[in-house]
Design a protein around this motif. Sequence first.
Motif, PDB file in Angstrom:
ATOM      1  N   THR A 213      53.450 118.523  -1.705  1.00 38.70           N
ATOM      2  CA  THR A 213      54.242 118.986  -2.723  1.00 38.70           C
ATOM      3  C   THR A 213      53.479 120.219  -3.454  1.00 38.70           C
ATOM      4  O   THR A 213      54.028 120.699  -4.184  1.00 38.70           O
ATOM      5  CB  THR A 213      53.918 117.489  -4.398  1.00 38.70           C
ATOM      6  OG1 THR A 213      53.957 116.540  -2.875  1.00 38.70           O
ATOM      7  CG2 THR A 213      54.944 118.083  -5.277  1.00 38.70           C
ATOM      8  N   ARG A 214      51.850 120.516  -2.969  1.00 38.50           N
ATOM      9  CA  ARG A 214      51.209 121.677  -3.838  1.00 38.50           C
ATOM     10  C   ARG A 214      52.673 122.895  -3.123  1.00 38.50           C
ATOM     11  O   ARG A 214      52.541 124.038  -3.856  1.00 38.50           O
ATOM     12  CB  ARG A 214      50.126 121.516  -3.474  1.00 38.50           C
ATOM     13  CG  ARG A 214      49.526 121.070  -5.079  1.00 38.50           C
ATOM     14  CD  ARG A 214      48.579 120.801  -4.550  1.00 38.50           C
ATOM     15  NE  ARG A 214      47.124 121.073  -6.421  1.00 38.50           N
ATOM     16  CZ  ARG A 214      46.304 121.615  -6.057  1.00 38.50           C
ATOM     17  NH1 ARG A 214      45.062 121.931  -5.262  1.00 38.50           N
ATOM     18  NH2 ARG A 214      45.250 121.819  -8.020  1.00 38.50           N
ATOM     19  N   LEU A 215      52.794 122.831  -1.349  1.00 34.88           N
ATOM     20  CA  LEU A 215      52.704 123.882  -0.709  1.00 34.88           C
ATOM     21  C   LEU A 215      54.184 124.403  -1.286  1.00 34.88           C
ATOM     22  O   LEU A 215      54.132 125.305  -1.642  1.00 34.88           O
ATOM     23  CB  LEU A 215      52.498 124.206   0.411  1.00 34.88           C
ATOM     24  CG  LEU A 215      53.327 124.513   1.765  1.00 34.88           C
ATOM     25  CD1 LEU A 215      52.090 125.357   1.661  1.00 34.88           C
ATOM     26  CD2 LEU A 215      53.874 124.362   3.156  1.00 34.88           C
ATOM     27  N   LEU A 216      55.206 123.531  -1.348  1.00 34.32           N
ATOM     28  CA  LEU A 216      56.778 123.536  -2.121  1.00 34.32           C
ATOM     29  C   LEU A 216      56.151 124.068  -3.527  1.00 34.32           C
ATOM     30  O   LEU A 216      57.221 125.274  -3.510  1.00 34.32           O
ATOM     31  CB  LEU A 216      57.320 121.943  -1.446  1.00 34.32           C
ATOM     32  CG  LEU A 216      57.272 121.515  -0.206  1.00 34.32           C
ATOM     33  CD1 LEU A 216      58.012 120.012  -0.482  1.00 34.32           C
ATOM     34  CD2 LEU A 216      58.063 122.260   0.513  1.00 34.32           C
ATOM     35  N   PHE A 217      55.526 123.686  -3.917  1.00 33.83           N
ATOM     36  CA  PHE A 217      55.419 124.325  -5.400  1.00 33.83           C
ATOM     37  C   PHE A 217      54.735 125.745  -5.311  1.00 33.83           C
ATOM     38  O   PHE A 217      56.264 126.579  -6.040  1.00 33.83           O
ATOM     39  CB  PHE A 217      54.458 123.773  -6.699  1.00 33.83           C
ATOM     40  CG  PHE A 217      54.480 124.418  -7.628  1.00 33.83           C
ATOM     41  CD1 PHE A 217      55.276 124.086  -8.336  1.00 33.83           C
ATOM     42  CD2 PHE A 217      52.908 125.430  -7.823  1.00 33.83           C
ATOM     43  CE1 PHE A 217      54.935 124.933  -9.562  1.00 33.83           C
ATOM     44  CE2 PHE A 217      52.806 126.576  -8.937  1.00 33.83           C
ATOM     45  CZ  PHE A 217      53.688 125.672  -9.467  1.00 33.83           C
ATOM     46  N   TRP A 218      54.212 125.973  -4.781  1.00 40.81           N
ATOM     47  CA  TRP A 218      54.047 127.639  -4.480  1.00 40.81           C
ATOM     48  C   TRP A 218      55.185 128.333  -3.411  1.00 40.81           C
ATOM     49  O   TRP A 218      55.782 129.051  -4.103  1.00 40.81           O
ATOM     50  CB  TRP A 218      52.796 127.857  -3.197  1.00 40.81           C
ATOM     51  CG  TRP A 218      51.109 128.070  -4.068  1.00 40.81           C
ATOM     52  CD1 TRP A 218      50.577 126.490  -4.113  1.00 40.81           C
ATOM     53  CD2 TRP A 218      51.301 128.198  -5.545  1.00 40.81           C
ATOM     54  NE1 TRP A 218      49.161 126.110  -5.424  1.00 40.81           N
ATOM     55  CE2 TRP A 218      50.114 127.064  -5.916  1.00 40.81           C
ATOM     56  CE3 TRP A 218      51.164 129.493  -6.167  1.00 40.81           C
ATOM     57  CZ2 TRP A 218      49.155 127.622  -7.424  1.00 40.81           C
ATOM     58  CZ3 TRP A 218      50.676 129.724  -7.185  1.00 40.81           C
ATOM     59  CH2 TRP A 218      49.545 129.139  -8.217  1.00 40.81           C
ATOM     60  N   ILE A 219      55.595 128.009  -2.788  1.00 41.54           N
ATOM     61  CA  ILE A 219      57.374 128.091  -1.724  1.00 41.54           C
ATOM     62  C   ILE A 219      58.202 128.872  -3.171  1.00 41.54           C
ATOM     63  O   ILE A 219      59.117 130.500  -3.263  1.00 41.54           O
ATOM     64  CB  ILE A 219      57.517 127.736  -1.543  1.00 41.54           C
ATOM     65  CG1 ILE A 219      56.281 127.756   0.178  1.00 41.54           C
ATOM     66  CG2 ILE A 219      58.871 127.868  -0.020  1.00 41.54           C
ATOM     67  CD1 ILE A 219      56.753 126.543   1.274  1.00 41.54           C
ATOM     68  N   ALA A 220      58.290 128.275  -3.797  1.00 38.27           N
ATOM     69  CA  ALA A 220      59.335 127.781  -4.836  1.00 38.27           C
ATOM     70  C   ALA A 220      59.204 128.666  -5.907  1.00 38.27           C
ATOM     71  O   ALA A 220      60.069 129.612  -6.084  1.00 38.27           O
ATOM     72  CB  ALA A 220      59.505 125.579  -5.855  1.00 38.27           C
ATOM     73  N   LEU A 221      57.988 128.938  -6.251  1.00 39.28           N
ATOM     74  CA  LEU A 221      56.868 130.329  -6.843  1.00 39.28           C
ATOM     75  C   LEU A 221      57.441 131.544  -6.445  1.00 39.28           C
ATOM     76  O   LEU A 221      57.863 132.507  -7.222  1.00 39.28           O
ATOM     77  CB  LEU A 221      55.384 129.775  -7.117  1.00 39.28           C
ATOM     78  CG  LEU A 221      55.378 130.390  -8.362  1.00 39.28           C
ATOM     79  CD1 LEU A 221      56.261 129.764 -10.020  1.00 39.28           C
ATOM     80  CD2 LEU A 221      54.076 130.020  -9.055  1.00 39.28           C
ATOM     81  N   VAL A 222      56.969 130.956  -5.364  1.00 37.41           N
ATOM     82  CA  VAL A 222      57.445 132.617  -4.672  1.00 37.41           C
ATOM     83  C   VAL A 222      58.920 132.767  -4.421  1.00 37.41           C
ATOM     84  O   VAL A 222      58.891 134.413  -5.280  1.00 37.41           O
ATOM     85  CB  VAL A 222      56.559 132.889  -3.321  1.00 37.41           C
ATOM     86  CG1 VAL A 222      56.806 134.346  -2.682  1.00 37.41           C
ATOM     87  CG2 VAL A 222      54.852 132.781  -3.628  1.00 37.41           C
ATOM     88  N   ILE A 223      59.416 131.918  -3.772  1.00 38.13           N
ATOM     89  CA  ILE A 223      60.499 132.442  -4.455  1.00 38.13           C
ATOM     90  C   ILE A 223      61.467 133.056  -5.735  1.00 38.13           C
ATOM     91  O   ILE A 223      62.718 133.844  -5.747  1.00 38.13           O
ATOM     92  CB  ILE A 223      61.652 131.681  -2.975  1.00 38.13           C
ATOM     93  CG1 ILE A 223      61.507 131.371  -2.138  1.00 38.13           C
ATOM     94  CG2 ILE A 223      63.204 131.378  -3.688  1.00 38.13           C
ATOM     95  CD1 ILE A 223      62.046 130.271  -1.240  1.00 38.13           C
ATOM     96  N   LEU A 224      60.831 131.819  -6.540  1.00 36.45           N
ATOM     97  CA  LEU A 224      61.745 132.760  -8.159  1.00 36.45           C
ATOM     98  C   LEU A 224      61.515 134.149  -7.877  1.00 36.45           C
ATOM     99  O   LEU A 224      62.200 134.473  -8.600  1.00 36.45           O
ATOM    100  CB  LEU A 224      60.769 131.187  -9.057  1.00 36.45           C
ATOM    101  CG  LEU A 224      61.858 129.684  -8.926  1.00 36.45           C
ATOM    102  CD1 LEU A 224      61.102 129.480  -9.677  1.00 36.45           C
ATOM    103  CD2 LEU A 224      63.352 130.487  -9.498  1.00 36.45           C
ATOM    104  N   VAL A 225      59.741 134.151  -8.244  1.00 32.18           N
ATOM    105  CA  VAL A 225      59.638 135.733  -8.042  1.00 32.18           C
ATOM    106  C   VAL A 225      60.185 136.950  -7.759  1.00 32.18           C
ATOM    107  O   VAL A 225      60.687 137.804  -8.502  1.00 32.18           O
ATOM    108  CB  VAL A 225      57.975 135.787  -8.615  1.00 32.18           C
ATOM    109  CG1 VAL A 225      57.288 136.837  -8.482  1.00 32.18           C
ATOM    110  CG2 VAL A 225      57.362 134.988  -9.471  1.00 32.18           C
ATOM    111  N   VAL A 226      60.055 136.379  -6.695  1.00 30.70           N
ATOM    112  CA  VAL A 226      60.831 137.181  -5.657  1.00 30.70           C
ATOM    113  C   VAL A 226      62.616 137.961  -6.455  1.00 30.70           C
ATOM    114  O   VAL A 226      63.048 138.749  -6.130  1.00 30.70           O
ATOM    115  CB  VAL A 226      61.192 137.365  -4.084  1.00 30.70           C
ATOM    116  CG1 VAL A 226      61.807 138.081  -3.511  1.00 30.70           C
ATOM    117  CG2 VAL A 226      59.538 137.705  -3.883  1.00 30.70           C
TER     118      VAL A 226
END
Length: 95
Positions: A2-15
């Motif tokens: 779940t943490r990995l998915l959270f960080w991937i989603a965060l990176v996508i949002l920032v980009v």
Amino acid sequence: MTRLLFWIALVILVVAAVRSKLRAAMVRAQEPSAGPAPASAGADAQAWSRVEDKSEPMLCCARCGVYFPSSEAVRAGGRDYCGPAHAHEAQQDAR
Ligand SMILES: [Zn+2]
């Protein structure tokens, strides 16, 4: 996991946020004169382009001289008229 998915989603949002900011800055830089309010300049430009899209050229009736939208023009004998009545009258006078 779940943490990995959270960080991937965060990176996508920032980009996505950075890309939209860059695109807005590019659009603002292409405008000939930016207004004094840079925060709303993008929204103003969009509103103005929408207004310009709705506008259409005005034509002058060859019979009565009134101005009307080009979409309502009645063409007869190479001239523009405000309606079929004036086009018909002009054709009658020409004969
Ligand atoms: Zn007319």
